[in-house]
Design a protein around this motif. Structure first.
Motif, PDB file in Angstrom:
ATOM      1  N   ASP A 105       0.786  -1.220   0.000  1.00 46.82           N
ATOM      2  CA  ASP A 105       0.000   0.000   0.000  1.00 46.82           C
ATOM      3  C   ASP A 105       0.825   1.280   0.000  1.00 46.82           C
ATOM      4  OD1 ASP A 105      -2.355  -1.509   0.095  1.00 46.82           O
ATOM      5  OD2 ASP A 105      -2.280  -1.621   2.279  1.00 46.82           O
ATOM      6  N   GLY A 106       2.119   1.192  -0.201  1.00 41.06           N
ATOM      7  CA  GLY A 106       2.958   2.389  -0.193  1.00 41.06           C
ATOM      8  C   GLY A 106       2.768   3.223  -1.445  1.00 41.06           C
ATOM      9  N   GLU A 107       3.570   4.268  -1.547  1.00 42.91           N
ATOM     10  CA  GLU A 107       3.551   5.105  -2.749  1.00 42.91           C
ATOM     11  C   GLU A 107       4.461   4.512  -3.808  1.00 42.91           C
ATOM     12  OE1 GLU A 107       4.538   9.112  -1.494  1.00 42.91           O
ATOM     13  OE2 GLU A 107       2.403   9.560  -1.467  1.00 42.91           O
ATOM     14  N   PHE A 108       4.042   4.683  -5.064  1.00 44.24           N
ATOM     15  CA  PHE A 108       4.791   4.147  -6.193  1.00 44.24           C
ATOM     16  C   PHE A 108       5.019   5.225  -7.235  1.00 44.24           C
ATOM     17  CE2 PHE A 108       3.178   0.457  -4.140  1.00 44.24           C
ATOM     18  CZ  PHE A 108       4.136  -0.508  -4.346  1.00 44.24           C
ATOM     19  N   LEU A 109       6.036   4.994  -8.047  1.00 45.55           N
ATOM     20  CA  LEU A 109       6.357   5.849  -9.184  1.00 45.55           C
ATOM     21  C   LEU A 109       6.249   5.011 -10.446  1.00 45.55           C
ATOM     22  CD1 LEU A 109       9.678   7.336  -7.743  1.00 45.55           C
ATOM     23  CD2 LEU A 109       7.409   8.414  -7.703  1.00 45.55           C
ATOM     24  N   HIS A 160       8.600   1.065 -19.535  1.00 45.52           N
ATOM     25  CA  HIS A 160       8.084   1.591 -18.281  1.00 45.52           C
ATOM     26  C   HIS A 160       8.304   0.594 -17.158  1.00 45.52           C
ATOM     27  CE1 HIS A 160       6.259   4.309 -21.097  1.00 45.52           C
ATOM     28  NE2 HIS A 160       5.726   5.013 -20.117  1.00 45.52           N
ATOM     29  N   SER A 161       8.365   1.119 -15.926  1.00 49.14           N
ATOM     30  CA  SER A 161       8.558   0.276 -14.761  1.00 49.14           C
ATOM     31  C   SER A 161       7.796   0.833 -13.577  1.00 49.14           C
ATOM     32  CB  SER A 161      10.048   0.195 -14.416  1.00 49.14           C
ATOM     33  OG  SER A 161      10.255  -0.597 -13.263  1.00 49.14           O
ATOM     34  N   LEU A 162       7.166  -0.060 -12.828  1.00 47.97           N
ATOM     35  CA  LEU A 162       6.589   0.268 -11.535  1.00 47.97           C
ATOM     36  C   LEU A 162       7.746   0.330 -10.552  1.00 47.97           C
ATOM     37  CD1 LEU A 162       3.977   0.506  -9.797  1.00 47.97           C
ATOM     38  CD2 LEU A 162       4.147  -1.972  -9.483  1.00 47.97           C
ATOM     39  N   TRP A 163       7.786   1.372  -9.699  1.00 45.92           N
ATOM     40  CA  TRP A 163       8.926   1.527  -8.805  1.00 45.92           C
ATOM     41  C   TRP A 163       8.451   2.000  -7.445  1.00 45.92           C
ATOM     42  CZ3 TRP A 163      13.334  -0.543  -9.782  1.00 45.92           C
ATOM     43  CH2 TRP A 163      14.449  -0.216  -9.003  1.00 45.92           C
ATOM     44  N   PRO A 164       8.938   1.393  -6.355  1.00 47.00           N
ATOM     45  CA  PRO A 164       8.528   1.858  -5.029  1.00 47.00           C
ATOM     46  C   PRO A 164       9.033   3.274  -4.764  1.00 47.00           C
ATOM     47  CG  PRO A 164      10.181   0.087  -4.867  1.00 47.00           C
ATOM     48  CD  PRO A 164       9.861   0.269  -6.311  1.00 47.00           C
ATOM     49  N   GLY A 165       8.166   4.107  -4.205  1.00 49.43           N
ATOM     50  CA  GLY A 165       8.495   5.511  -3.999  1.00 49.43           C
ATOM     51  C   GLY A 165       9.649   5.767  -3.065  1.00 49.43           C
ATOM     52  N   PHE A 166       9.943   4.848  -2.155  1.00 53.49           N
ATOM     53  CA  PHE A 166      11.020   5.057  -1.197  1.00 53.49           C
ATOM     54  C   PHE A 166      12.400   4.763  -1.785  1.00 53.49           C
ATOM     55  CE2 PHE A 166       9.904   0.600  -0.685  1.00 53.49           C
ATOM     56  CZ  PHE A 166      11.154  -0.008  -0.711  1.00 53.49           C
ATOM     57  N   ALA A 214      -0.766   5.757  -5.499  1.00 50.12           N
ATOM     58  CA  ALA A 214      -1.046   4.399  -5.038  1.00 50.12           C
ATOM     59  C   ALA A 214      -0.651   3.397  -6.130  1.00 50.12           C
ATOM     60  CB  ALA A 214      -2.527   4.252  -4.719  1.00 50.12           C
ATOM     61  N   ARG A 215      -0.348   2.167  -5.726  1.00 47.81           N
ATOM     62  CA  ARG A 215       0.101   1.135  -6.662  1.00 47.81           C
ATOM     63  C   ARG A 215      -0.889   0.953  -7.804  1.00 47.81           C
ATOM     64  NH1 ARG A 215      -0.002  -4.040  -8.281  1.00 47.81           N
ATOM     65  NH2 ARG A 215       1.985  -5.110  -8.550  1.00 47.81           N
TER      66      ARG A 215
END
Length: 66
Positions: free
Chosen positions: A12-16, A25-31, A46-47
């Motif tokens: 449930d974290g933030e994503f880029l 393209h790539s899904l990437w964790p915001g941290f 959100a994811r």
């Protein structure tokens, strides 16, 4: 008890959403730090929003011609 770290691409974290020069393209964790050669093109969000954005804007795994 499982001591393995949780998958940072789930949850449930933030994503880029990242893109490289080939238009991939790539899904990437915001941290996490953005890796070299990649640029943030959407987020943080959100994811599910990041996945929806990728689905709407990336037509497939074939890279664009450089």
């Amino acid at each position: 008890m499982n001591d393995a770290p949780a998958n940072p691409f789930d949850g449930d974290g933030e994503f880029l959403v990242l893109a490289n020069l080939l238009g991939q393209h790539s899904l990437w964790p915001g941290f996490a730090a953005v890796p070299g050669g990649w640029t943030v093109v959407h987020g943080p969000c959100a994811r599910h929003e990041a996945v929806d954005w990728i689905t709407a804007h990336w037509t497939g795994p074939t890279p664009v011609a450089p």
